[in-house]
Every structure is written in C-alpha cells, then in structure tokens.
Design a protein around this motif. Sequence first.
Motif, PDB file in Angstrom:
ATOM      1  N   TYR A   1       0.515  -1.276  -0.085  1.00 45.34           N
ATOM      2  CA  TYR A   1       0.052   0.033  -0.129  1.00 45.34           C
ATOM      3  C   TYR A   1       0.930   1.395   0.031  1.00 45.34           C
ATOM      4  CZ  TYR A   1      -3.841  -3.371   1.100  1.00 45.34           C
ATOM      5  OH  TYR A   1      -4.476  -4.516   0.756  1.00 45.34           O
ATOM      6  N   GLU A   2       2.190   1.288   0.284  1.00 50.28           N
ATOM      7  CA  GLU A   2       2.833   2.356   0.138  1.00 50.28           C
ATOM      8  C   GLU A   2       4.315   1.970  -0.465  1.00 50.28           C
ATOM      9  OE1 GLU A   2       4.713   2.114   4.650  1.00 50.28           O
ATOM     10  OE2 GLU A   2       2.655   3.390   4.281  1.00 50.28           O
ATOM     11  N   SER A   3       5.027   3.205  -0.806  1.00 54.84           N
ATOM     12  CA  SER A   3       6.396   3.066  -1.379  1.00 54.84           C
ATOM     13  C   SER A   3       7.417   2.836  -0.341  1.00 54.84           C
ATOM     14  CB  SER A   3       6.763   4.207  -2.371  1.00 54.84           C
ATOM     15  OG  SER A   3       6.934   5.402  -1.429  1.00 54.84           O
ATOM     16  N   ARG A   4       8.676   2.553  -0.469  1.00 54.90           N
ATOM     17  CA  ARG A   4       9.599   2.428   0.461  1.00 54.90           C
ATOM     18  C   ARG A   4       9.803   3.697   1.158  1.00 54.90           C
ATOM     19  NH1 ARG A   4      14.378  -0.659  -3.225  1.00 54.90           N
ATOM     20  NH2 ARG A   4      13.103  -2.644  -3.237  1.00 54.90           N
ATOM     21  N   SER A   5       9.623   4.751   0.514  1.00 55.90           N
ATOM     22  CA  SER A   5       9.606   6.202   1.220  1.00 55.90           C
ATOM     23  C   SER A   5       8.593   6.499   2.160  1.00 55.90           C
ATOM     24  CB  SER A   5      10.032   7.197   0.349  1.00 55.90           C
ATOM     25  OG  SER A   5       8.802   7.505  -0.529  1.00 55.90           O
ATOM     26  N   GLY A   6       7.629   5.563   2.277  1.00 52.36           N
ATOM     27  CA  GLY A   6       6.191   5.808   2.995  1.00 52.36           C
ATOM     28  C   GLY A   6       5.249   6.686   2.446  1.00 52.36           C
ATOM     29  N   GLN A   7       5.208   7.016   1.212  1.00 54.59           N
ATOM     30  CA  GLN A   7       4.341   7.666   0.483  1.00 54.59           C
ATOM     31  C   GLN A   7       3.204   6.609  -0.188  1.00 54.59           C
ATOM     32  OE1 GLN A   7       4.129  10.887   0.018  1.00 54.59           O
ATOM     33  NE2 GLN A   7       6.085  10.909   1.319  1.00 54.59           N
ATOM     34  N   PRO A   8       1.724   6.899  -0.250  1.00 47.92           N
ATOM     35  CA  PRO A   8       0.860   5.992  -0.873  1.00 47.92           C
ATOM     36  C   PRO A   8       1.278   5.521  -1.973  1.00 47.92           C
ATOM     37  CG  PRO A   8      -0.226   7.961   0.023  1.00 47.92           C
ATOM     38  CD  PRO A   8       1.357   7.875   0.280  1.00 47.92           C
ATOM     39  N   LEU A   9       1.310   4.311  -2.428  1.00 46.27           N
ATOM     40  CA  LEU A   9       1.441   3.789  -3.724  1.00 46.27           C
ATOM     41  C   LEU A   9       1.101   2.501  -3.625  1.00 46.27           C
ATOM     42  CD1 LEU A   9       2.935   3.950  -6.448  1.00 46.27           C
ATOM     43  CD2 LEU A   9       4.886   3.159  -5.404  1.00 46.27           C
ATOM     44  N   LEU A  10      -0.243   1.985  -4.221  1.00 47.49           N
ATOM     45  CA  LEU A  10      -0.884   0.860  -4.179  1.00 47.49           C
ATOM     46  C   LEU A  10      -0.046   0.069  -5.532  1.00 47.49           C
ATOM     47  CD1 LEU A  10      -2.908  -1.339  -3.344  1.00 47.49           C
ATOM     48  CD2 LEU A  10      -4.705  -0.165  -4.831  1.00 47.49           C
ATOM     49  N   HIS A  11       0.430  -1.054  -5.140  1.00 47.98           N
ATOM     50  CA  HIS A  11       0.868  -1.892  -6.040  1.00 47.98           C
ATOM     51  C   HIS A  11       1.301  -3.604  -5.681  1.00 47.98           C
ATOM     52  CE1 HIS A  11       4.436  -0.864  -3.618  1.00 47.98           C
ATOM     53  NE2 HIS A  11       4.948  -2.025  -3.924  1.00 47.98           N
ATOM     54  N   GLU A  12       1.365  -4.297  -6.656  1.00 41.47           N
ATOM     55  CA  GLU A  12       1.437  -5.836  -6.185  1.00 41.47           C
ATOM     56  C   GLU A  12       2.707  -6.174  -6.702  1.00 41.47           C
ATOM     57  OE1 GLU A  12      -1.803  -7.218  -8.187  1.00 41.47           O
ATOM     58  OE2 GLU A  12      -3.234  -6.745  -6.637  1.00 41.47           O
ATOM     59  N   HIS A  13       3.279  -7.382  -6.175  1.00 41.02           N
ATOM     60  CA  HIS A  13       4.529  -8.101  -6.288  1.00 41.02           C
ATOM     61  C   HIS A  13       3.705  -9.667  -6.499  1.00 41.02           C
ATOM     62  CE1 HIS A  13       7.315  -5.033  -5.160  1.00 41.02           C
ATOM     63  NE2 HIS A  13       6.570  -4.942  -4.360  1.00 41.02           N
ATOM     64  N   ALA A  14       4.330 -10.341  -7.635  1.00 43.79           N
ATOM     65  CA  ALA A  14       4.105 -11.546  -8.055  1.00 43.79           C
ATOM     66  C   ALA A  14       5.506 -12.315  -7.991  1.00 43.79           C
ATOM     67  CB  ALA A  14       3.658 -11.647  -9.451  1.00 43.79           C
ATOM     68  N   LEU A  15       5.206 -13.560  -7.262  1.00 44.58           N
ATOM     69  CA  LEU A  15       6.378 -14.289  -7.264  1.00 44.58           C
ATOM     70  C   LEU A  15       5.861 -15.595  -7.786  1.00 44.58           C
ATOM     71  CD1 LEU A  15       7.365 -13.960  -3.376  1.00 44.58           C
ATOM     72  CD2 LEU A  15       8.736 -12.924  -5.469  1.00 44.58           C
ATOM     73  N   ILE A  16       6.827 -16.280  -8.755  1.00 43.48           N
ATOM     74  CA  ILE A  16       6.493 -17.381  -9.601  1.00 43.48           C
ATOM     75  C   ILE A  16       7.597 -18.492  -9.369  1.00 43.48           C
ATOM     76  CG2 ILE A  16       5.779 -18.443 -12.023  1.00 43.48           C
ATOM     77  CD1 ILE A  16       5.275 -15.543 -12.841  1.00 43.48           C
ATOM     78  N   SER A  17       7.192 -19.561  -8.912  1.00 46.35           N
ATOM     79  CA  SER A  17       8.067 -20.759  -8.749  1.00 46.35           C
ATOM     80  C   SER A  17       8.765 -21.359 -10.054  1.00 46.35           C
ATOM     81  CB  SER A  17       7.523 -21.780  -7.885  1.00 46.35           C
ATOM     82  OG  SER A  17       8.334 -22.857  -7.793  1.00 46.35           O
ATOM     83  N   VAL A  18      10.023 -21.575 -10.240  1.00 48.74           N
ATOM     84  CA  VAL A  18      10.325 -22.144 -11.325  1.00 48.74           C
ATOM     85  C   VAL A  18      10.228 -23.734 -11.332  1.00 48.74           C
ATOM     86  CG1 VAL A  18      11.793 -20.049 -12.114  1.00 48.74           C
ATOM     87  CG2 VAL A  18      12.898 -22.075 -10.905  1.00 48.74           C
ATOM     88  N   LYS A  19      10.047 -24.146 -10.213  1.00 50.13           N
ATOM     89  CA  LYS A  19       9.835 -25.851 -10.464  1.00 50.13           C
ATOM     90  C   LYS A  19       8.605 -26.240 -10.656  1.00 50.13           C
ATOM     91  CE  LYS A  19      14.122 -26.302  -8.512  1.00 50.13           C
ATOM     92  NZ  LYS A  19      15.031 -27.196  -9.309  1.00 50.13           N
ATOM     93  N   VAL A  20       8.528 -27.175 -11.393  1.00 53.53           N
ATOM     94  CA  VAL A  20       6.935 -27.929 -11.678  1.00 53.53           C
ATOM     95  C   VAL A  20       7.403 -29.576 -11.640  1.00 53.53           C
ATOM     96  CG1 VAL A  20       6.388 -25.960 -12.980  1.00 53.53           C
ATOM     97  CG2 VAL A  20       7.571 -27.476 -14.120  1.00 53.53           C
ATOM     98  N   ARG A  21       6.090 -30.196 -11.620  1.00 53.05           N
ATOM     99  CA  ARG A  21       6.170 -31.607 -11.659  1.00 53.05           C
ATOM    100  C   ARG A  21       6.075 -31.998 -12.961  1.00 53.05           C
ATOM    101  NH1 ARG A  21       4.942 -34.504  -6.795  1.00 53.05           N
ATOM    102  NH2 ARG A  21       3.566 -32.817  -6.133  1.00 53.05           N
TER     103      ARG A  21
END
Length: 54
Positions: free
Chosen positions: A25-45
């Motif tokens: 909900y905020e940037s590293r500097s504490g300012q409002p900044l709505l954003h998302e991070h997505a992590l994707i595993s590189v391992k599959v069966r």
Amino acid sequence: MRWGSAGRHRAPVLDGLVVAVFCHYESRSGQPLLHEHALISVKVRRPDGQWGNL
C-alpha cells in the motif's frame, strides 16, 4: 516444459506451478502507492512425477 539432453523431451506442465501475489500500500519512502508483487516458482512436476525447472 522441456528436459533431457538438448531438451528433447517435451510435455505440458500438469502440476506444481506456484504463484504468490502480495499487495503493498505504500512505497519504500512511506508515500501512498498501491502496487502488487508476484512471485512465480520455477519448479514444476514433470509427467514422470519428478520435479524440474520450468
């Protein structure tokens, strides 16, 4: 997905793909900044039941 010598074996990914999404909900500097991070595993069966890289 490919595996084996020179990627000679090919098959679609059937199981084990993992994706996680985190909402911030905020940037590293504490300012409002709505954003998302997505992590994707590189391992599959693989179809043979073993785990490999995507």
